[in-house]
Motif scaffolding. Structure first.
Motif, short mmCIF file in Angstrom:
data_model
loop_
_atom_site.label_atom_id
_atom_site.label_comp_id
_atom_site.label_asym_id
_atom_site.label_seq_id
_atom_site.Cartn_x
_atom_site.Cartn_y
_atom_site.Cartn_z
N ALA A 185 39.13 37.78 21.91
CA ALA A 185 39.64 38.67 20.86
C ALA A 185 41.15 38.76 20.94
O ALA A 185 41.75 38.65 22.01
CB ALA A 185 39.02 40.06 21.01
N THR A 207 42.36 45.13 25.37
CA THR A 207 42.94 43.86 25.81
C THR A 207 43.16 43.86 27.31
O THR A 207 42.91 42.86 27.98
CB THR A 207 44.27 43.60 25.07
N THR A 246 35.26 35.82 29.60
CA THR A 246 34.85 36.85 28.64
C THR A 246 33.47 36.50 28.11
O THR A 246 33.27 35.40 27.58
CB THR A 246 35.84 36.92 27.47
N VAL A 265 29.78 36.87 22.61
CA VAL A 265 29.14 37.85 21.71
C VAL A 265 28.99 37.17 20.36
O VAL A 265 29.99 36.76 19.76
CB VAL A 265 29.99 39.12 21.58
N GLY A 268 29.09 36.16 16.69
CA GLY A 268 29.91 36.65 15.60
C GLY A 268 31.31 37.08 15.99
O GLY A 268 32.12 37.42 15.13
N GLU A 269 31.61 37.08 17.30
CA GLU A 269 32.93 37.48 17.78
C GLU A 269 33.71 36.24 18.22
O GLU A 269 33.12 35.22 18.57
CB GLU A 269 32.80 38.45 18.95
N PRO A 270 35.05 36.31 18.25
CA PRO A 270 35.84 35.16 18.71
C PRO A 270 35.64 34.93 20.20
O PRO A 270 35.18 35.82 20.94
CB PRO A 270 37.28 35.56 18.40
#
Length: 353
Positions: free
Chosen positions: A24, A47, A14, A17, A19-21
Motif C-alpha cells: 500500500a 505505513t 506484507t 489481501v 483486491g489490495e496492492p
C-alpha cells in the motif's frame, strides 16, 4: 513465515489481501476521524506498522521505527538508562555513538569489539556493534549476552553492518537490536531511517511511548521507500557479498593494500566467530592505503567507486574514515561493495590501484 527462505520472506513481508496492492502507498494523515483505531499522526500510522511488522518478523521481535539510526539509539538510551548507570560500549564502533553516550550523566566503560571485556557486575547496559564499524571485528553475542544477564545487565546489538538477514541477535540472547536502515535495509541511498527491535513487550511499549511523547517519528514516505527496498534485500546482499569476496581475493596480495578485513574470509581473524553466528557476511571490507593522497588518487582513477560516507547501497562506495573523527590511520578506507557486475568492479578497483 519462519519456514521460508530469506528471499521469500522479504518479498512477502506484507501479507497478501485480495483486491489490495502488493504494498500500500504511504499514508500522510495528521489527524484521523475519531472512532477507529488511529487517532493522530504523531502516534499512529499504518505505513509505519507495515514496515515494523516486516522488520519484526525478520528480527524475531517487536520493531519500533525512528527517523534515523541515531534517533533509534538515542531514544533507546533515554528509555533504558538513568543518571549514574554504567554502560559498556565498543571503543571501535561508530564514533557518534560514543560521543552521544559521553554527553549523558552515566559512567562509560569502553572495550574493543574483539575483547577483552570487563566484568559486567554493576553494569546497566552492554552495547555491542558486530561486525564493528569500520574495523569489522566480531564478538560472540551469545557468550556476552549470557555474561551480561548473569550480572543483571541488558545487552543490545547494533546490527547495521550485518542486517536482519545476516545476523539475528535476538535469537542469540540480545535484549534489543538496533539498526540504521539508511544502509542496506532501504538500500538505495535515498532514505534516512532506523529501528529498534526487542523481544521484551514491556521495552517495546516504553519505546513506543517515548517516540510518541518526544515526536521522534519517521516520515511516511521514507518508511514506504524503505519497505519497497526491503523486497530486494536478499538479492542485493547476495551480489554485494559476491563482490566483496572477489575484491578480497585480489586485494589480499596487492602491494598497495594492507590491513585487509572481511569477516567472510577464512583468513580473517574474526571469521571463526562470524561463521558461528552470522548467516551471511555482507559486502563491507576495510583496508589501508598509504595515506590520504593514496586514497584520493584511488578515487580519482576509479569509474565505479564513489566517495561516500554511507554503505550498503547499490553503488560501490569508499569512505576514508579518519576524516570523520574515527581514531584510525589516515589511509584506512571502508569499502562497501555494491551491485555492479563482479568482473567490472574488480577490474575497476585494480585499475584504480
Amino acid at each position: 513465515m519462519s519456514e521460508w527462505g530469506d528471499g521469500t520472506r522479504v518479498v512477502h513481508s506484507t501479507p497478501a489481501v485480495p483486491g489490495e496492492p502488493f504494498l500500500a502507498g504511504p499514508v500522510f494523515a495528521g489527524p484521523y476521524h475519531l472512532g477507529g483505531g488511529d487517532v493522530y499522526g504523531r502516534s499512529h500510522n499504518p505505513t509505519w506498522r507495515a514496515l515494523e511488522a516486516a522488520l519484526g518478523g525478520l528480527d524475531g521481535g517487536t520493531t519500533v521505527l525512528f527517523p534515523s539510526g541515531m534517533a533509534a539509539i538515542s531514544t533507546f538510551l533515554r528509555v533504558v538508562l538513568r543518571p549514574g548507570d554504567t554502560v559498556v560500549l565498543p571503543s571501535d564502533g561508530y564514533f557518534l555513538v560514543r560521543e552521544l553516550i559521553k554527553g549523558r550523566p552515566v559512567r562509560v566503560v569502553e572495550a574493543p569489539t574483539a575483547g577483552p571485556y570487563p566484568s559486567f557486575e554493576g553494569v546497566r547496559l552492554v552495547l555491542l556493534e558486530t561486525p564493528s564499524n569500520p574495523g569489522l571485528d566480531v564478538c560472540d553475542i551469545a557468550v556476552l549476552a549470557d555474561a551480561a544477564h548473569a550480572a543483571g545487565a541488558l545487552l543490545a546489538v547494533d546490527n547495521t553492518t550485518a542486517t536482519p538477514l545476516g545476523q539475528r541477535p535476538l535469537e542469540l540472547g540480545a535484549d534489543a537490536v538496533l539498526s540504521s536502515d539508511t544502509k542496506a535495509v532501504a538500500g538505495h541511498s535515498d532514505v534516512v531511517l532506523g529501528h529498534v527491535s526487542t523481544s521484551d513487550p514491556g521495552l517495546a511499549e516504553l519505546l513506543l511511548a517515548e517516540r510518541t511523547v518526544s515526536g521522534v517519528i519517521p516520515g511516511p514516505f521514507e518508511v514506504w521507500l524503505a519497505h519497497r527496498g526491503l523486497g530486494t534485500l536478499d538479492l542485493r546482499l547476495a551480489r554485494q557479498a559476491e563482490n566483496a569476496a572477489a575484491l578480497y581475493d585480489v586485494l589480499r596480495t596487492h602491494p598497495a593494500v594492507s590491513g585487509l578485513r572481511w569477516p567472510g574470509a577464512p583468513e580473517d581473524p574474526a571469521h571463526a566467530v562470524a561463521a558461528r553466528q552470522m548467516r551471511r557476511f555482507g559486502g563491507v571490507l576495510t583496508f589501508e592505503l598509504a595515506g590520504v593522497d593514496a586514497v584520493e588518487a584511488f578515487l580519482s582513477r576509479s569509474r565505479l567507486v564513489a566517495a561516500s560516507t554511507s554503505f550498503g547501497g547499490l553503488h560501490t562506495s569508499l569512505d576514508r574514515r579518519a576524516q570523520w573523527g574515527d581514531p584510525v590511520p589516515p589511509g584506512l578506507a571502508r569499502l562497501s561493495a555494491g551491485c555492479e557486475d563482479t568482473a567490472d568492479l574488480v577490474a575497476d578497483v585494480l585499475g584504480a590501484l
